[in-house]
Design a protein around this motif. Structure first.
Motif, short mmCIF file in Angstrom:
data_model
loop_
_atom_site.label_atom_id
_atom_site.label_comp_id
_atom_site.label_asym_id
_atom_site.label_seq_id
_atom_site.Cartn_x
_atom_site.Cartn_y
_atom_site.Cartn_z
N THR A 79 26.84 25.13 26.56
CA THR A 79 27.99 25.52 25.74
C THR A 79 29.26 24.95 26.38
N VAL A 122 24.90 21.43 21.18
CA VAL A 122 25.79 22.56 20.89
C VAL A 122 27.08 22.02 20.30
N GLY A 126 31.11 25.83 20.44
CA GLY A 126 30.15 26.63 21.19
C GLY A 126 29.53 27.76 20.39
N THR A 144 24.93 31.16 18.56
CA THR A 144 24.93 31.35 20.00
C THR A 144 25.43 32.73 20.43
#
Length: 414
Positions: A79, A122, A126, A144
């Motif tokens: 991330t 990613v 994020g 996520t």
């Protein structure tokens, strides 16, 4: 106290406060400069649930940590804030993507993506991770925050590697058995274009300005250059035999392509789309990544169990780092013991150097990932400690205390 004395005291007070603030700013700046990103190398081991990560200190180019994650790792993506690492598992029968908490170095969650997985990327915010499912036509979209699959995008047969545009609006997915690259609109999770490229496309990378995507075609020994505005191929660059990994430097001037069967890396000038250098590396190079300042390129060599470090100024290997068996990809970030976070693009490779269609016969049923990320090798720990002690940067705390002492001494004299 008269007016003159009060004015003088006030000015000295303001001067001291200003100086302290400036020193704190310097402390932060020096601390950031002193921290270097780690290169973490994914290795598949012997196909028996022994996948691991070798963590390389990019200042000393030594392995400082080795963590066991189990399974047969495919690709890794961090991330943007560096707090989580997503690791795919390409083992037959596996359905999970592991999520590693970098603060504790443990597997935080496992996400069931419905099949063994190859590539992962990613988005810049994020908020989402995109995962390609091997032997299918699916891209799984992971939230996520909840670490759950929120959508599935249907592309062409056997999607492999993924790349996201800098603005996060499009995903480019190579389809290994279809000789195409799918373009996904991330707002709608739909395919908006399918681009014909070379034979057996594997890796893909997008330039920092988002205008071009470079696709390595393993069976046609070339790289397709896609104009991301028109989603058409505008150039084809011949490289070595079996091009595999693709990485682009932060300046957007060079593309680095690993050539598995030539044991080399082709360097492409983005302005001309010509190969300007060929760098010999280890045996069977696959994963490749460029560090955040663009000064070094890290290449993992599958058949020699090493990572080659290339100086981008000279296009020569300046260091060779021994890692665990069968390294398959490399990425940059602050995985263990770091101070700051990196925004480096993650580009690498994950498949063992076997026939792309038949390699499934050589893999075992790897469904598990270890819950606890274990540090192994006491010597590597000692190396990490020694490296930190030998840091070439002056301690920012020492600078701060010294300068503050100078201010107080000056005040005392007055």
């Amino acid at each position: 106290m008269n007016e003159t004395t009060r004015g003088k005291t006030y000015r000295e007070h303001i001067l001291t406060r200003t100086f302290v603030i400036l020193m704190l700013m310097l402390l932060v700046k020096v601390g950031t400069a002193g921290a270097a990103p780690f290169a973490y190398v994914m290795s598949g081991g012997d196909y028996t649930n022994t996948g691991n990560i070798s963590v390389i200190d990019t200042v000393s180019n030594t392995v400082t940590n080795t963590t066991n994650i189990g399974g047969y790792p495919g690709e890794v993506a961090a991330t943007p804030d560096g707090t989580k690492i997503y690791v795919t598992d390409s083992g037959i029968g596996s359905n999970n993507v592991s999520v590693i908490d970098t603060a504790t170095n443990t597997v935080k969650a496992r996400v069931n993506v419905g099949g063994s997985s190859w590539g992962v990327v990613v988005n810049p915010e994020g908020t989402k991770a995109y995962v390609s499912i091997r032997d299918s036509t699916n891209i799984a979209v992971i939230d996520t925050v909840t670490n759950s699959v929120i959508a599935t995008v249907n592309v062409s047969l056997n999607p492999d590697r993924l790349a996201v545009t800098p603005d996060g609006t499009k995903i480019y997915a190579t389809n290994h058995l279809s000789d195409t690259t799918s373009v996904i609109d991330t707002a709608t999770n739909t395919v908006i274009a399918t681009v014909n490229v070379g034979s057996s496309p594997w890796d893909v990378a997008v330039t920092p300005d988002g205008t071009k995507a470079y696709v390595a075609n393993t069976d046609s020994n070339n790289v397709s250059v896609i104009n991301t505005s028109t989603n058409t191929v505008i150039s084809t660059v011949n490289v070595g035999t079996c091009p595999w990994g693709v990485a682009i430097n932060p300046a957007g001037t060079r593309v680095y392509v690993t050539n598995v069967e030539n044991d080399s890396v082709s360097v492409i000038d983005i302005a001309t789309n010509n190969v300007v250098a060929t760098v010999p590396v280890g045996v069977g190079p696959c994963g490749v990544a460029v560090n955040s300042d663009g000064e070094k390129v890290y290449v993992v060599n599958y058949d020699s169990n090493t990572t080659s470090v290339i100086d981008t100024a000279t296009n020569k290997v300046i260091s060779t780092v021994n890692v665990k068996a069968y390294p398959i990809e490399v990425a940059f970030g602050y995985f263990t013991g770091s101070v700051t976070k990196s925004n480096s693009t993650i580009e690498s490779n994950s498949i063992p150097l076997l026939n792309h269609i038949n390699e499934t016969e050589n893999q075992t049923n790897n469904t598990g990932m270890t819950e606890n990320v274990e540090t192994v090798d006491k010597q590597e720990k000692e190396t990490a400690t020694q490296t930190s002690k030998e840091s070439p940067f002056i301690s920012p705390i020492c600078i701060f205390i010294t300068m503050l002492g100078a201010v107080m001494h000056t005040k005392k004299r007055k």
